[in-house]
Scaffold this motif. Sequence first.
Motif, PDB file in Angstrom:
ATOM      1  N   HIS A 133       0.861  -1.188   0.000  1.00  0.00           N
ATOM      2  CA  HIS A 133       0.000   0.000   0.000  1.00  0.00           C
ATOM      3  C   HIS A 133       0.900   1.242   0.000  1.00  0.00           C
ATOM      4  O   HIS A 133       1.062   1.908   1.029  1.00  0.00           O
ATOM      5  N   PHE A 134       1.479   1.551  -1.151  1.00  0.00           N
ATOM      6  CA  PHE A 134       2.493   2.600  -1.200  1.00  0.00           C
ATOM      7  C   PHE A 134       1.910   4.002  -1.112  1.00  0.00           C
ATOM      8  O   PHE A 134       2.616   4.941  -0.727  1.00  0.00           O
ATOM      9  N   ASP A 135       0.640   4.180  -1.464  1.00  0.00           N
ATOM     10  CA  ASP A 135       0.026   5.498  -1.282  1.00  0.00           C
ATOM     11  C   ASP A 135       0.034   5.888   0.194  1.00  0.00           C
ATOM     12  O   ASP A 135       0.467   6.985   0.565  1.00  0.00           O
ATOM     13  N   ARG A 136      -0.440   4.979   1.035  1.00  0.00           N
ATOM     14  CA  ARG A 136      -0.460   5.251   2.473  1.00  0.00           C
ATOM     15  C   ARG A 136       0.949   5.296   3.052  1.00  0.00           C
ATOM     16  O   ARG A 136       1.244   6.073   3.966  1.00  0.00           O
ATOM     17  N   ALA A 137       1.818   4.437   2.513  1.00  0.00           N
ATOM     18  CA  ALA A 137       3.194   4.402   3.013  1.00  0.00           C
ATOM     19  C   ALA A 137       3.890   5.744   2.785  1.00  0.00           C
ATOM     20  O   ALA A 137       4.593   6.255   3.676  1.00  0.00           O
ATOM     21  N   VAL A 138       3.702   6.339   1.613  1.00  0.00           N
ATOM     22  CA  VAL A 138       4.318   7.637   1.318  1.00  0.00           C
ATOM     23  C   VAL A 138       3.788   8.707   2.256  1.00  0.00           C
ATOM     24  O   VAL A 138       4.551   9.538   2.778  1.00  0.00           O
TER      25      VAL A 138
END
Length: 228
Positions: A133-138
């Motif tokens: 979940h890279f959107d949330r990770a960023v």
Amino acid sequence: MPGGVLTAVTRLTGTGGDAPPVTVPRGPAQEAAERELSKPAYHEHDPSWFVRALNTFWEWVGKLFSAASDATPGGALGLVVVLLAVVAVAAALWWRLGTPHRSPAAPAPLFDDRPRSAAEHRAAADAHAARGHFDRAVQERMRALVRSLEERALLDPRPGRTADEAATEAARPLPLHAERLHAAARAFDDVAYGGRSATPETYQRLASLDTELERTAPSLTATPGAPR
């Protein structure tokens, strides 16, 4: 219905058997033939309305393609080359610019929930990244970076601060990282409010910046929150 049209015409003209032939005007004879051919028995095997509409559509497409190929240098082959070039340009623009998105009218605050430490934000970011979940990770990693600077007194804690404002203020005590800080803020805004999707590379760049800033001493010529 064999002989139907001939029978209709014969009855109308009064011919048949040994009776002498009678000359019939063309109009009445044509009307008799049309009435005979309009009977359902002659249309049992006609194509459905959908098939007729589809045939009409493909005929139109064929005429359109033929007209376009006549107007294109090289004929049909030239038209195919032009279409392939258009598709290639569109694909290149899509790959370069990404999915069209709307820019936010006004950036929202960086922190939108209960106060958490930089370590908590980093743990949340790593957990999101591990699940893909890279959107949330960023988003969480950017919050971790800013919170870390606040914990080190390089930024004054201020509710309602946007990512771009945080990058501008952090660039004062960390001038050598100004460009990367603004790039991180843009990545956060693109994901959080701009409709773009983050990639593993985006998250890795942000995580590397966060880790590097932890080991970077601030410039002694700048103070937190001081105007440029």
